[in-house]
Scaffold this motif. Structure first.
Motif, PDB file in Angstrom:
ATOM      1  N   GLN A 188      11.405  -2.446 -42.760  1.00 11.32           N
ATOM      2  CA  GLN A 188      10.500  -1.377 -43.161  1.00 11.32           C
ATOM      3  C   GLN A 188       9.051  -1.779 -42.884  1.00 11.32           C
ATOM      4  N   LYS A 189       8.234  -0.790 -42.630  1.00  7.97           N
ATOM      5  CA  LYS A 189       6.818  -1.019 -42.384  1.00  7.97           C
ATOM      6  C   LYS A 189       5.991  -0.069 -43.256  1.00  7.97           C
ATOM      7  N   GLY A 190       5.084  -0.637 -44.039  1.00 10.46           N
ATOM      8  CA  GLY A 190       4.161   0.182 -44.817  1.00 10.46           C
ATOM      9  C   GLY A 190       4.577   0.471 -46.238  1.00 10.46           C
ATOM     10  N   VAL A 191       5.811   0.141 -46.616  1.00 13.44           N
ATOM     11  CA  VAL A 191       6.274   0.434 -47.971  1.00 13.44           C
ATOM     12  C   VAL A 191       5.560  -0.447 -49.001  1.00 13.44           C
TER      13      VAL A 191
ATOM     14  N   ARG B  96       4.079   9.973 -63.543  1.00 10.08           N
ATOM     15  CA  ARG B  96       4.775  10.386 -62.326  1.00 10.08           C
ATOM     16  C   ARG B  96       5.732   9.280 -61.890  1.00 10.08           C
ATOM     17  N   ILE B  97       6.783   9.689 -61.181  1.00  9.13           N
ATOM     18  CA  ILE B  97       7.705   8.744 -60.559  1.00  9.13           C
ATOM     19  C   ILE B  97       7.341   8.663 -59.078  1.00  9.13           C
ATOM     20  N   PHE B  98       7.018   7.466 -58.613  1.00 15.10           N
ATOM     21  CA  PHE B  98       6.680   7.253 -57.210  1.00 15.10           C
ATOM     22  C   PHE B  98       7.866   6.570 -56.528  1.00 15.10           C
ATOM     23  N   TYR B  99       8.399   7.206 -55.505  1.00 14.09           N
ATOM     24  CA  TYR B  99       9.555   6.661 -54.794  1.00 14.09           C
ATOM     25  C   TYR B  99       9.141   6.292 -53.374  1.00 14.09           C
ATOM     26  N   TYR B 100       9.342   5.017 -53.000  1.00 13.03           N
ATOM     27  CA  TYR B 100       8.906   4.485 -51.708  1.00 13.03           C
ATOM     28  C   TYR B 100      10.115   4.152 -50.832  1.00 13.03           C
ATOM     29  N   ASP B 101      10.117   4.689 -49.620  1.00  7.94           N
ATOM     30  CA  ASP B 101      11.238   4.441 -48.713  1.00  7.94           C
ATOM     31  C   ASP B 101      10.824   4.769 -47.296  1.00  7.94           C
ATOM     32  N   CYS B 102      11.772   4.713 -46.379  1.00  7.28           N
ATOM     33  CA  CYS B 102      11.531   5.066 -44.977  1.00  7.28           C
ATOM     34  C   CYS B 102      12.587   6.063 -44.521  1.00  7.28           C
ATOM     35  N   PRO B 103      12.242   6.957 -43.602  1.00  4.11           N
ATOM     36  CA  PRO B 103      13.253   7.855 -43.037  1.00  4.11           C
ATOM     37  C   PRO B 103      14.324   7.047 -42.324  1.00  4.11           C
ATOM     38  N   PRO B 104      15.546   7.557 -42.251  1.00  2.00           N
ATOM     39  CA  PRO B 104      16.608   6.825 -41.546  1.00  2.00           C
ATOM     40  C   PRO B 104      16.332   6.751 -40.051  1.00  2.00           C
ATOM     41  N   SER B 105      16.848   5.716 -39.431  1.00  4.12           N
ATOM     42  CA  SER B 105      16.612   5.492 -38.004  1.00  4.12           C
ATOM     43  C   SER B 105      17.419   6.457 -37.134  1.00  4.12           C
ATOM     44  N   GLU B 106      16.788   6.874 -36.034  1.00  2.00           N
ATOM     45  CA  GLU B 106      17.468   7.714 -35.050  1.00  2.00           C
ATOM     46  C   GLU B 106      17.778   6.928 -33.777  1.00  2.00           C
TER      47      GLU B 106
ATOM     48  N   ARG C 231      11.082  17.261 -60.571  1.00  3.63           N
ATOM     49  CA  ARG C 231       9.758  17.380 -61.181  1.00  3.63           C
ATOM     50  C   ARG C 231       9.117  16.003 -61.349  1.00  3.63           C
ATOM     51  N   LYS C 232       7.834  15.947 -61.067  1.00  8.74           N
ATOM     52  CA  LYS C 232       7.014  14.745 -61.228  1.00  8.74           C
ATOM     53  C   LYS C 232       7.521  13.556 -60.405  1.00  8.74           C
ATOM     54  N   VAL C 233       8.054  13.865 -59.231  1.00 11.23           N
ATOM     55  CA  VAL C 233       8.480  12.816 -58.303  1.00 11.23           C
ATOM     56  C   VAL C 233       7.648  12.910 -57.029  1.00 11.23           C
ATOM     57  N   ALA C 234       7.021  11.813 -56.646  1.00  9.23           N
ATOM     58  CA  ALA C 234       6.239  11.769 -55.410  1.00  9.23           C
ATOM     59  C   ALA C 234       6.918  10.823 -54.436  1.00  9.23           C
ATOM     60  N   LEU C 235       7.253  11.336 -53.252  1.00  7.37           N
ATOM     61  CA  LEU C 235       7.859  10.502 -52.212  1.00  7.37           C
ATOM     62  C   LEU C 235       6.757   9.901 -51.350  1.00  7.37           C
ATOM     63  N   ARG C 236       6.792   8.586 -51.209  1.00  9.43           N
ATOM     64  CA  ARG C 236       5.844   7.866 -50.361  1.00  9.43           C
ATOM     65  C   ARG C 236       6.663   7.239 -49.224  1.00  9.43           C
ATOM     66  N   MET C 237       6.582   7.836 -48.047  1.00  5.16           N
ATOM     67  CA  MET C 237       7.430   7.404 -46.947  1.00  5.16           C
ATOM     68  C   MET C 237       6.679   6.506 -45.970  1.00  5.16           C
ATOM     69  N   GLY C 238       7.268   5.348 -45.700  1.00  8.16           N
ATOM     70  CA  GLY C 238       6.728   4.426 -44.719  1.00  8.16           C
ATOM     71  C   GLY C 238       7.389   4.650 -43.369  1.00  8.16           C
ATOM     72  N   GLU C 239       7.413   3.615 -42.556  1.00 10.74           N
ATOM     73  CA  GLU C 239       8.011   3.697 -41.227  1.00 10.74           C
ATOM     74  C   GLU C 239       8.997   2.544 -41.037  1.00 10.74           C
ATOM     75  N   LEU C 240       9.847   2.704 -40.035  1.00 12.60           N
ATOM     76  CA  LEU C 240      10.787   1.643 -39.685  1.00 12.60           C
ATOM     77  C   LEU C 240      10.252   0.863 -38.497  1.00 12.60           C
ATOM     78  N   LEU C 241      10.370  -0.441 -38.567  1.00 11.03           N
ATOM     79  CA  LEU C 241       9.977  -1.300 -37.447  1.00 11.03           C
ATOM     80  C   LEU C 241      11.181  -1.426 -36.515  1.00 11.03           C
ATOM     81  N   GLU C 242      11.374  -0.412 -35.710  1.00 12.32           N
ATOM     82  CA  GLU C 242      12.604  -0.306 -34.925  1.00 12.32           C
ATOM     83  C   GLU C 242      12.612  -1.200 -33.692  1.00 12.32           C
ATOM     84  N   SER C 243      11.480  -1.785 -33.362  1.00 15.67           N
ATOM     85  CA  SER C 243      11.437  -2.660 -32.190  1.00 15.67           C
ATOM     86  C   SER C 243      12.292  -3.908 -32.384  1.00 15.67           C
ATOM     87  N   THR C 244      12.543  -4.272 -33.641  1.00 13.27           N
ATOM     88  CA  THR C 244      13.366  -5.456 -33.934  1.00 13.27           C
ATOM     89  C   THR C 244      14.728  -5.076 -34.508  1.00 13.27           C
TER      90      THR C 244
END
Length: 239
Positions: free
Chosen positions: A150-153, A59-69, A103-116
């Motif tokens: 990023q937080k949690g990646v 499997r392909i594991f892709y780690y990232d965070c959603p864009p900031s709002e 196919r065979k891609v798993a997205l692993r999404m963390g969080e953004l540390l937006e306080s800084t």
């Protein structure tokens, strides 16, 4: 035949791919990423060698965070910027949607540390200021960069490496990343008999990392001589 898991630090890949391969649409970047990963499954060194065998992909594991709002103050324009209305916000969400269809891609999404979160001076501009080559009045919008941590990646990457190794689901892990936060997990995987390969995509890494991996395998030519159509694929491993 054993299986190969490919893990990608998404923030790193997007930045490095933009440098190596240029700007692309979300669909093009997603297709490029999958093609780049599959280069790691190819056993040979030349893309036109039809006799080559392929490793089996787990499997392909892709780690990232959603864009900031978040809305952030720009020190140059002295205006508040709503990041949710930016082109990067739309591009990132479209890119994640394209990846989720693969196919065979798993997205692993963390969080953004937006306080800084905020704008910071780019290193070059800071050097010029310190050398008194420019003044504050000379600074332009292009001298600043948006800095959101990023937080949690890294934690998710480490946990997945340990889980795959502990359960014996793969016999090889390829990590596409550019820093050393993965070292404890890599050491554990190697103790469990996993062949651990690092692909920093020609990003500078510490020499000391070589004692914690089984090889460097960069599946594109070194810039500035890189070209996507080149037949030769760089492959340096510790046999």
């Amino acid at each position: 035949m054993g299986k190969t898991a490919i893990m990608i630090d998404g923030g790193f890949y997007r930045k490095q791919a933009n440098y190596l391969f240029g700007n692309k649409t979300p669909e093009q970047r997603a297709n490029e990423l999958i093609e780049y990963c599959h280069r790691h499954l190819k056993q040979n060194r030349y893309k036109d060698d039809t006799s080559s065998n392929y490793k089996e992909l787990y499997r392909i594991f892709y780690y990232d965070c959603p864009p900031s709002e978040k809305s952030i103050y720009n020190p140059i324009t002295q205006k508040t910027v709503n990041l949710a209305k930016s082109s990067l916000y739309s591009w990132s969400n479209d890119f994640f949607k394209e990846l989720s269809k693969k196919r065979k891609v798993a997205l692993r999404m963390g969080e953004l540390l937006e306080s800084t979160a905020g704008y910071t001076l780019k290193p070059e501009a800071l050097k010029k200021l310190c050398r008194k080559e420019i003044t504050v009045d000379d600074l332009e919008d292009s001298d600043f960069q948006l800095d959101i941590q990023q937080k949690g990646v890294d934690m998710r990457i480490g946990l997945d490496i340990a889980s795959l190794a502990h359960k014996g689901l793969v016999d090889q892990i390829v990590l596409i990343a550019g820093d050393s936060d993965f070292v404890p997990a890599a050491k554990y995987a190697r103790r469990e008999g996993i062949d651990f390969i690092l692909d920093p995509m020609w990003h500078t890494i510490k020499d000391s990392l070589n004692v914690h991996i089984d090889g460097l395998n960069q599946r594109t030519n070194k810039p500035p001589y890189n070209t996507k159509d080149s037949l030769y694929i760089n492959n340096v491993s510790k046999e």
